[in-house]
Design an enzyme around this catalytic site. Structure first.
Site, PDB file in Angstrom:
ATOM      1  N   CYS A  65       0.821  -1.273  -0.071  1.00 28.29           N
ATOM      2  CA  CYS A  65       0.103  -0.132  -0.089  1.00 28.29           C
ATOM      3  C   CYS A  65       0.964   1.140  -0.002  1.00 28.29           C
ATOM      4  O   CYS A  65       1.262   1.582  -0.938  1.00 28.29           O
ATOM      5  CB  CYS A  65      -0.954  -0.069   1.059  1.00 28.29           C
ATOM      6  SG  CYS A  65      -2.295   1.224   0.947  1.00 28.29           S
ATOM      7  N   HIS A  97      -3.289  -5.486   1.421  1.00 27.09           N
ATOM      8  CA  HIS A  97      -2.654  -5.526   2.785  1.00 27.09           C
ATOM      9  C   HIS A  97      -2.804  -7.103   3.224  1.00 27.09           C
ATOM     10  O   HIS A  97      -3.535  -7.482   3.919  1.00 27.09           O
ATOM     11  CB  HIS A  97      -3.574  -4.872   3.956  1.00 27.09           C
ATOM     12  CG  HIS A  97      -3.317  -3.242   3.806  1.00 27.09           C
ATOM     13  ND1 HIS A  97      -2.289  -2.813   4.175  1.00 27.09           N
ATOM     14  CD2 HIS A  97      -4.012  -2.467   3.187  1.00 27.09           C
ATOM     15  CE1 HIS A  97      -2.212  -1.451   3.783  1.00 27.09           C
ATOM     16  NE2 HIS A  97      -3.323  -1.114   3.277  1.00 27.09           N
ATOM     17  N   GLU A 118      -0.970  -8.427   4.984  1.00 29.21           N
ATOM     18  CA  GLU A 118      -0.622  -8.373   6.699  1.00 29.21           C
ATOM     19  C   GLU A 118      -1.955  -8.270   7.480  1.00 29.21           C
ATOM     20  O   GLU A 118      -1.818  -8.512   8.664  1.00 29.21           O
ATOM     21  CB  GLU A 118       0.319  -7.600   7.096  1.00 29.21           C
ATOM     22  CG  GLU A 118      -0.271  -6.014   7.232  1.00 29.21           C
ATOM     23  CD  GLU A 118      -0.476  -5.269   6.022  1.00 29.21           C
ATOM     24  OE1 GLU A 118      -0.327  -5.889   4.915  1.00 29.21           O
ATOM     25  OE2 GLU A 118      -0.661  -4.019   6.057  1.00 29.21           O
TER      26      GLU A 118
END
Lengths: 295, 201
Positions: free
Chosen positions: B78, B182, B184
């Site tokens: 991002c 994302h 994560e």
């Protein structure tokens, strides 16, 4: 393509991306630009900073939508705005303007003394203030995707933010080590949803990001809150009520990133000019305390 | 394996947690001397203007460029993807390391943030990634938050993920990896495994 908007993951995930950052109160597009240039990770658009709301008295409401739109157009970083506690129509208006986060805030005069906004009904995420774990989990239960301490806004006195952060984090530590058979009773005691109490017991942390707010005025205040264990900071009156807002804003951003490095906190704290004129929270009449608004 | 995550601002903690879970040593990188002995670097999501300014202010631009120049893996998610790419239409510090042109907030504001499936060439199931798994199209849970948009990718850029509309959302050029979403924030660690597998032998 199926795009799912307004999910819990994108609401909470956005707050994760604000971590380690400083969210600054601004009242004009010019201030918003100064905040962005100083490294703010977001701005809070409002008509009056809390220190002025406190000084002016009267009813404090959502800001003029025209002014919020101007601030949205003046910066590329996220823009937040405040609605009154329980005022779901102000929240609807803010969502329609395209603000990135709504702060259901005790700084404004509450519209409902019993009910907060049902935040699950919105696509825009909400941040709410709290003084302790029970209050934090009630707000998360209503759909808040981010939590902040209430502190005592507009005072420049960090003592209440410290109290609230220590309260939330200390209660989390106690809950984590509690035997499971005590969880229902604890949930009743702190008046928090049972499933969220269980979740905090299992994970040892809140399910959402937790920022400090209310009374922060210096780089060292920001670093203090970060070392106590919050994820980032809001600075309201502390920047644009000080002598040199641009330098102070930049210094607070750097102290928040390097909160564990006293040499850097010392260096950025040099020569910032006058901090905002503070007012000790203990000198404020109980009826004027903002943190007691909401439950 | 010594992994670093740029920890100036943003979602760095999640990357640290996942990389450690996958067996890497992981440290936060905030100052130039944090690069000593580092094998790979993640530039996380966050506010790209904030990360860029702090990177300039604390002398991190040159160490990151040198690090990437030594063929060590660097991954931007991002805001991190913006930082590694060529940014169109905005004036803020970026590194222009990967041959990708990118636009900020190009899917809209936060109310337009979304979850959608990413079609990826990464293997379908989570497990240790190996190059033999490439080409097997799978689906990855994409979380897009005020996400940037890849508007142009050079010929030496390999596409690793697209939305069903065809837009590029994950790509690699040699030792550089970018994802505009994302990974994560999900329980699917395939991109992290893939990244750790990018280490030169």
């Amino acid at each position: 393509m199926d795009k799912n908007k307004g999910t819990i993951t994108v609401k909470r995930g956005f707050a994760e991306m604000l971590k380690g950052g400083v969210i600054m109160d601004v009242v004009t597009p010019d201030q918003a630009v100064i905040a962005e240039k100083s490294g703010a990770c977001a701005v809070m658009a409002l008509e009056r900073v809390p220190a002025d709301i406190r000084a002016d008295g009267g009813v404090a409401r959502m800001s003029d939508p025209g002014m919020i739109k101007e601030i949205i157009q003046s910066v590329t970083i996220p823009v937040m705005a405040k609605c009154r506690i329980g005022h779901f129509v102000e929240a609807q208006v803010l969502q329609s303007l395209g603000v990135d986060y709504v702060d259901e805030s005790e700084v404004l005069t509450p519209a409902d003394e019993e009910h907060h906004v049902d935040k699950h009904q919105f696509t825009v995420p909400f941040v709410c203030g709290c003084r302790n774990l029970g209050e934090a989990l009630r707000r998360v239960g209503e759909g808040a995707a981010m939590i902040r301490t209430k502190g005592e806004a507009g005072t420049g006195d960090v003592v209440e933010a410290v109290r609230h952060a220590r309260s939330v984090l200390g209660e989390i530590r106690r809950l984590r080590d509690m035997p499971s058979e005590e969880l229902m009773s604890y949930s009743k005691e702190i008046r928090a949803p049972y499933d969220l109490v269980v979740s905090v017991h299992e994970t040892g942390c809140l399910p959402v990001v937790n920022f400090a707010a209310g009374g922060l005025a210096t780089p060292a205040d920001a670093a203090l809150m970060m070392q106590i264990g919050v994820d980032g900071v809001f600075v309201g009156s502390g920047i644009f009520k000080s002598g040199d807002p641009a330098s102070r804003a930049k210094a607070i951003v750097e102290a928040t990133t390097h909160y564990n490095n006293p040499e850097i906190v010392a260096k950025v704290s040099e020569g910032l000019g006058e901090p905002m004129v503070g007012r000790q929270v203990k000198d404020i009449p109980v009826a004027e305390l903002m943190a007691d608004r909401g439950w | 394996m010594e992994a670093g995550v740029l920890a100036l601002q943003g979602g760095f903690r999640e990357h640290v947690t996942i990389l450690r879970r996958l067996g890497a040593n992981c440290r936060e990188v905030k100052l130039p001397n944090d690069f000593d002995g580092l094998d790979c670097l993640v530039v996380p999501g966050g506010e790209s203007t904030t990360i860029g300014k702090l990177a300039v202010e604390y002398g991190l631009i040159e160490p990151i460029v040198d690090f990437a120049g030594q063929n060590r893996p660097v991954w931007g998610t991002c805001a991190g993807a913006i930082f590694l790419s060529k940014l169109r239409g905005f004036n803020q510090p970026v590194l222009r390391l990967i041959d990708i042109e990118i636009k900020r907030n190009a899917f809209g504001r936060q109310v337009d943030s979304f979850e959608a499936e990413v079609m990826t060439t990464l293997p379908r199931t989570s497990g240790t990634w190996s190059s033999s798994g490439g080409g097997d199209t799978g689906v990855f849970p994409g979380v897009f938050i005020r996400a940037p948009r890849v508007v142009e990718a050079g010929p030496s850029v390999d596409v690793l993920g697209r939305l069903s509309t065809g837009e590029i959302v994950a790509a690699r050029q040699k030792n550089l990896l970018v994802t505009v979403f994302h990974p994560e924030l999900t329980d699917d660690h395939r991109f992290h495994e893939y990244f750790l597998g990018m280490m030169p032998d």
